[in-house]
Design a protein around this motif. Sequence first.
Motif, mmCIF file in Angstrom:
data_model
loop_
_atom_site.group_PDB
_atom_site.id
_atom_site.type_symbol
_atom_site.label_atom_id
_atom_site.label_comp_id
_atom_site.label_asym_id
_atom_site.label_seq_id
_atom_site.Cartn_x
_atom_site.Cartn_y
_atom_site.Cartn_z
ATOM 1 N N HIS A 149 -76.396 -41.329 -22.788
ATOM 2 C CA HIS A 149 -76.159 -40.229 -23.542
ATOM 3 C C HIS A 149 -75.233 -39.323 -22.587
ATOM 4 N N HIS A 151 -76.428 -36.883 -20.620
ATOM 5 C CA HIS A 151 -77.060 -35.557 -20.503
ATOM 6 C C HIS A 151 -78.603 -35.845 -20.406
ATOM 7 N N HIS A 153 -82.562 -35.337 -21.084
ATOM 8 C CA HIS A 153 -83.625 -35.108 -22.059
ATOM 9 C C HIS A 153 -84.830 -34.540 -21.401
ATOM 10 N N HIS A 159 -81.838 -30.978 -25.268
ATOM 11 C CA HIS A 159 -81.437 -32.365 -25.899
ATOM 12 C C HIS A 159 -83.054 -33.006 -26.150
ATOM 13 N N HIS A 161 -84.076 -35.684 -28.172
ATOM 14 C CA HIS A 161 -83.838 -36.918 -29.200
ATOM 15 C C HIS A 161 -83.836 -38.017 -28.425
HETATM 16 ZN ZN ZN Z 1 -79.152 -37.454 -25.642
#
Ligand code: ZN
Length: 161
Positions: A149, A151, A153, A159, A161
């Motif tokens: 992604h 980034h 989590h 974030h 997800h």
């Molecule tokens: Zn993500």
Amino acid sequence: MIAKNKVVTMSYCLKDTKGEELDRSEKNKPLEYLHGGGNIVPGLENALDGLKVDDKKEVTVKPEEGYGKFLADLKQEVDRKMFPADHKIAVGMQFMSELPDGKKHPFNVIEINGDKILVDGNHPLAGQTLHFSVEIIDIRDATQEELQHGHAHGEGSGHNH
Ligand code: ZN
């Protein structure tokens, strides 16, 4: 040690050159980010390289390595006609527009005078030298998913997800 593809948890305080506070992480909610992912301004990311847990650092970031120089060309008055007629225009609204080089860029509506709309494509902190005080709280390896992604989590990352 902070290096590329590590997820870093840190608390920070951001001040301008006059010492006025612009932003800080919440007390019980430090910021979490993926190092090397371009998720924070480059000048800060580079300065954190090699730091360890519990390290504290003062970092000064010039506009070129922060939110960019203030570009007068990005601030312009446009005609109401440039927007779709059924589009509600309000101060603070953000929209994407194409720059002369064809790149999409976010603009903010900052003033409305009848049919004249003043828009600004500069980041609110563009042109400012930024002073960060940071404290490193945690460093861990990024998960495979986080790397995909680009980034972090988790709680402080925004974030989940
Ligand atoms: Zn993500």
